[in-house]
Scaffold this active site. Structure first.
Site, PDB file in Angstrom:
ATOM      1  N   SER A 140       0.863  -1.180   0.000  1.00  0.00           N
ATOM      2  CA  SER A 140       0.000   0.000   0.000  1.00  0.00           C
ATOM      3  C   SER A 140       0.898   1.228   0.000  1.00  0.00           C
ATOM      4  O   SER A 140       1.726   1.389   0.899  1.00  0.00           O
ATOM      5  CB  SER A 140      -0.881  -0.035   1.252  1.00  0.00           C
ATOM      6  OG  SER A 140      -1.604   1.162   1.381  1.00  0.00           O
ATOM      7  N   LYS A 166      -1.054  -0.851  -4.440  1.00  0.00           N
ATOM      8  CA  LYS A 166      -2.279  -0.110  -4.078  1.00  0.00           C
ATOM      9  C   LYS A 166      -1.881   1.330  -3.813  1.00  0.00           C
ATOM     10  O   LYS A 166      -0.989   1.585  -3.011  1.00  0.00           O
ATOM     11  CB  LYS A 166      -2.898  -0.763  -2.847  1.00  0.00           C
ATOM     12  CG  LYS A 166      -3.801   0.111  -2.007  1.00  0.00           C
ATOM     13  CD  LYS A 166      -4.559  -0.746  -1.000  1.00  0.00           C
ATOM     14  CE  LYS A 166      -4.759  -0.027   0.321  1.00  0.00           C
ATOM     15  NZ  LYS A 166      -5.467  -0.877   1.298  1.00  0.00           N
ATOM     16  N   LYS A 168      -2.926   4.966  -2.432  1.00  0.00           N
ATOM     17  CA  LYS A 168      -3.884   5.741  -1.656  1.00  0.00           C
ATOM     18  C   LYS A 168      -4.273   6.951  -2.498  1.00  0.00           C
ATOM     19  O   LYS A 168      -3.396   7.575  -3.122  1.00  0.00           O
ATOM     20  CB  LYS A 168      -3.238   6.185  -0.346  1.00  0.00           C
ATOM     21  CG  LYS A 168      -2.985   5.042   0.620  1.00  0.00           C
ATOM     22  CD  LYS A 168      -4.307   4.498   1.142  1.00  0.00           C
ATOM     23  CE  LYS A 168      -4.086   3.572   2.333  1.00  0.00           C
ATOM     24  NZ  LYS A 168      -5.381   3.082   2.865  1.00  0.00           N
ATOM     25  N   ASP A 194      -7.182   3.063  -3.063  1.00  0.00           N
ATOM     26  CA  ASP A 194      -7.929   3.082  -1.804  1.00  0.00           C
ATOM     27  C   ASP A 194      -8.200   4.531  -1.408  1.00  0.00           C
ATOM     28  O   ASP A 194      -7.265   5.301  -1.195  1.00  0.00           O
ATOM     29  CB  ASP A 194      -7.118   2.381  -0.707  1.00  0.00           C
ATOM     30  CG  ASP A 194      -7.888   2.267   0.610  1.00  0.00           C
ATOM     31  OD1 ASP A 194      -9.049   2.706   0.664  1.00  0.00           O
ATOM     32  OD2 ASP A 194      -7.304   1.728   1.587  1.00  0.00           O
ATOM     33  N   GLU A 219     -11.118   0.780  -3.518  1.00  0.00           N
ATOM     34  CA  GLU A 219     -11.445   0.420  -2.142  1.00  0.00           C
ATOM     35  C   GLU A 219     -12.113   1.603  -1.429  1.00  0.00           C
ATOM     36  O   GLU A 219     -11.603   2.731  -1.480  1.00  0.00           O
ATOM     37  CB  GLU A 219     -10.120   0.037  -1.459  1.00  0.00           C
ATOM     38  CG  GLU A 219     -10.253  -0.556  -0.079  1.00  0.00           C
ATOM     39  CD  GLU A 219      -8.869  -0.960   0.460  1.00  0.00           C
ATOM     40  OE1 GLU A 219      -7.933  -1.188  -0.344  1.00  0.00           O
ATOM     41  OE2 GLU A 219      -8.725  -1.012   1.689  1.00  0.00           O
ATOM     42  N   ASP A 244     -13.938  -1.816   2.627  1.00  0.00           N
ATOM     43  CA  ASP A 244     -13.033  -2.041   3.758  1.00  0.00           C
ATOM     44  C   ASP A 244     -13.783  -1.578   5.021  1.00  0.00           C
ATOM     45  O   ASP A 244     -14.430  -2.383   5.698  1.00  0.00           O
ATOM     46  CB  ASP A 244     -11.730  -1.248   3.508  1.00  0.00           C
ATOM     47  CG  ASP A 244     -10.780  -1.201   4.692  1.00  0.00           C
ATOM     48  OD1 ASP A 244     -11.122  -1.713   5.780  1.00  0.00           O
ATOM     49  OD2 ASP A 244      -9.668  -0.638   4.555  1.00  0.00           O
ATOM     50  N   LYS A 268     -10.135  -7.378   7.329  1.00  0.00           N
ATOM     51  CA  LYS A 268      -9.193  -6.926   8.366  1.00  0.00           C
ATOM     52  C   LYS A 268      -9.695  -7.430   9.708  1.00  0.00           C
ATOM     53  O   LYS A 268     -10.734  -6.976  10.187  1.00  0.00           O
ATOM     54  CB  LYS A 268      -9.150  -5.402   8.415  1.00  0.00           C
ATOM     55  CG  LYS A 268      -8.267  -4.736   7.384  1.00  0.00           C
ATOM     56  CD  LYS A 268      -8.235  -3.241   7.625  1.00  0.00           C
ATOM     57  CE  LYS A 268      -7.540  -2.528   6.493  1.00  0.00           C
ATOM     58  NZ  LYS A 268      -7.860  -1.088   6.493  1.00  0.00           N
ATOM     59  N   GLY A 296      -4.271  -4.575   5.771  1.00  0.00           N
ATOM     60  CA  GLY A 296      -3.225  -4.349   6.769  1.00  0.00           C
ATOM     61  C   GLY A 296      -3.524  -3.086   7.535  1.00  0.00           C
ATOM     62  O   GLY A 296      -4.243  -2.202   7.062  1.00  0.00           O
TER      63      GLY A 296
HETATM   64  O1  SMG Z   1      -0.400  -2.420   6.699  1.00  0.00           O
HETATM   65  O2  SMG Z   1       0.253  -2.249   4.657  1.00  0.00           O
HETATM   66  C1  SMG Z   1      -0.410  -1.870   5.613  1.00  0.00           C
HETATM   67  C2  SMG Z   1      -1.297  -0.664   5.426  1.00  0.00           C
HETATM   68  C3  SMG Z   1      -2.374  -0.953   4.461  1.00  0.00           C
HETATM   69  O3  SMG Z   1      -3.366   0.894   3.397  1.00  0.00           O
HETATM   70  C4  SMG Z   1      -3.363   0.161   4.343  1.00  0.00           C
HETATM   71  N1  SMG Z   1      -4.264   0.288   5.330  1.00  0.00           N
HETATM   72  O4  SMG Z   1      -7.506   1.533   4.640  1.00  0.00           O
HETATM   73  O5  SMG Z   1      -6.552  -0.222   3.975  1.00  0.00           O
HETATM   74  C5  SMG Z   1      -6.513   0.821   4.612  1.00  0.00           C
HETATM   75  C6  SMG Z   1      -5.276   1.307   5.304  1.00  0.00           C
HETATM   76  C7  SMG Z   1      -5.527   1.772   6.666  1.00  0.00           C
HETATM   77  C8  SMG Z   1      -4.312   2.168   7.392  1.00  0.00           C
HETATM   78  S1  SMG Z   1      -4.558   3.464   8.454  1.00  0.00           S
HETATM   79  C9  SMG Z   1      -3.761   2.985   9.880  1.00  0.00           C
HETATM   80 MG    MG Z   2      -8.548   0.491   3.076  1.00  0.00          MG
END
Ligand code: SMG
Ligand code: MG
Length: 375
Positions: A140, A166, A168, A194, A219, A244, A268, A296
């Site tokens: 990510s 991925k 953001k 995402d 996402e 998510d 998750k 994650g």
């Molecule tokens: O652990 O690789 C990881 C992060 C993956 O993007 C990620 N998580 O919305 O999916 C999600 C975000 C939330 C993280 S905010 C703490």
């Molecule tokens: Mg997410």
């Protein structure tokens, strides 16, 4: 089993690079690890859990100090009160009268399950129903300053061997970086985005412009509670929607699927109250032919190991956000860090989560301890 001791180890670990999402930037990982000690019929067992709540209620309503407080005042007492009847399978039931707080509950269930599986000499993945010994690793990538920086950063991760990217995104940082990454790395790159709930249905025409980039999925474009609106949006996009934040339970997953609000699910464990509910979501999705992947929450190696075990289940047919610990951390707090090789992370095979905390690393990163004794 019976709970005999509970200790929360508060840790702070600097990130190797800031991580920016639509709701903010993190530079340090703050969390607590749960150390649960249980009496077993033939002695005792210790297990570890990790809480995925963030310091601020931005990803979801939960936040770290609230998780600690609810654990001390309500959750732990309920587990102590269960006496000899405590098993991982009873944790969610014992805590169901406390509304909300899935991340705090998940961390406790994880510690109890880890202790139980160590005692039973069973691995996390074998217990949950894993069928593979390694899982494909996706990364990510946080929002970058501009499209060139995004291409540079993605290039670095592809050189490392990551199998899926991925990005953001947020309003004002979406079409350009996506277009630049697609142009730079070609149509074969497994690419998804995402939004962390940063858009509204009024942005549907804008989001439709993502369709031309052949994304695996988008996402959580809209708000956590907006299941119906996601269904409307899904009817207007060719890019598949993956929820998510909205998928808070197996029931929510079933509703989202039936409404047509999601055609892929990010699973998750922390968001849904634990690994056992996460497995239920896998089962519901699989029964409907909906692919899932493991999300994650910037976990330390403790949570990362457990996520790899979960992602070994057969319905996890897309690469998850299961990167090596070195994607976020200079050093893991484990004796053996979780690493990615050839685009895969190995599923741990030892009892429980299969990983061991390095006491020196834990001490180095620990900023406080909360003991939560019985009564
Ligand atoms: O652990 O690789 C990881 C992060 C993956 O993007 C990620 N998580 O919305 O999916 C999600 C975000 C939330 C993280 S905010 C703490
Ligand atoms: Mg997410």
């Amino acid at each position: 089993m019976r709970l005999t001791g509970l200790r929360l180890h508060h840790v702070e670990i600097p990130l190797v690079t800031p991580f920016t999402t639509s709701f903010g930037t993190e530079t340090v990982k703050e969390t607590y690890l749960v150390e649960a000690t249980l009496a077993t019929p033939d002695g005792s067992a210790t297990g570890w859990g990790e809480c995925v709540a963030s310091p601020d209620p931005l990803y979801s309503s939960e936040f770290l100090t609230a998780a600690v407080d609810v654990t001390r005042r309500w959750l732990a007492p309920a587990l102590y009160a269960a006496g000899d009847d405590l098993t991982a399978e009873t944790v969610a039931h014992l805590l169901r009268h406390i509304v909300g707080h899935p991340m705090a509950k998940a961390a406790l269930e994880m510690a109890v399950l880890d202790a139980q599986l160590r005692w039973r000499d069973t691995s996390w993945s074998a217990h949950l129903g894993g069928v593979v010994d390694r899982v494909p690793s996706g990364v990510s990538v946080g929002i970058q300053e501009d499209a060139e920086a995004m291409v540079r950063t993605v290039g670095g991760y592809l050189d490392d061997g990551y199998r899926r990217i991925k990005l953001k995104i947020k309003p004002g940082a979406d079409l350009e970086p996506v277009a630049a990454v697609r142009r730079a790395f070609g149509d074969d790159l497994l690419l998804q985005v995402d939004a962390n709930a940063a858009y509204t249905l009024a942005d549907a025409n804008h989001l439709r412009r993502l369709d031309e980039f052949g994304l695996l999925l988008i996402e959580q474009p809209l708000g956590e509670a907006d299941l119906r609106q996601h269904a409307v949006l899904a009817s207007q996009l060719s890019t598949p929607i993956c929820l998510d934040e909205s998928i808070v339970s197996a029931e929510a997953a079933a509703d989202a699927i039936m409404l047509g609000a999601t055609s892929v699910i990010n699973v998750k464990p922390g968001r849904v109250g634990g690994y056992l509910e996460a497995r239920r979501i896998h089962d519901v999705a699989r029964a409907h032919g909906i692919p899932v992947w493991c999300g994650g929450m910037v976990e330390t190696g403790v949570g990362r190991a457990a996520n790899a075990g979960l992602a070994a289940l057969p319905g996890f047919t897309l690469p998850g956000d299961i990167s090596g610990s070195d994607r976020f951390y200079e050093e893991d707090i484990l004796t053996e860090p979780i690493l990615m090789h050839d685009g895969y992370v190995d599923v741990p095979t030892g009892p429980g989560t299969g990983v061991e905390i390095d006491p020196a690393q834990l001490e180095r990163r620990r900023v406080a301890v909360t003991d939560v004794p019985a009564g």
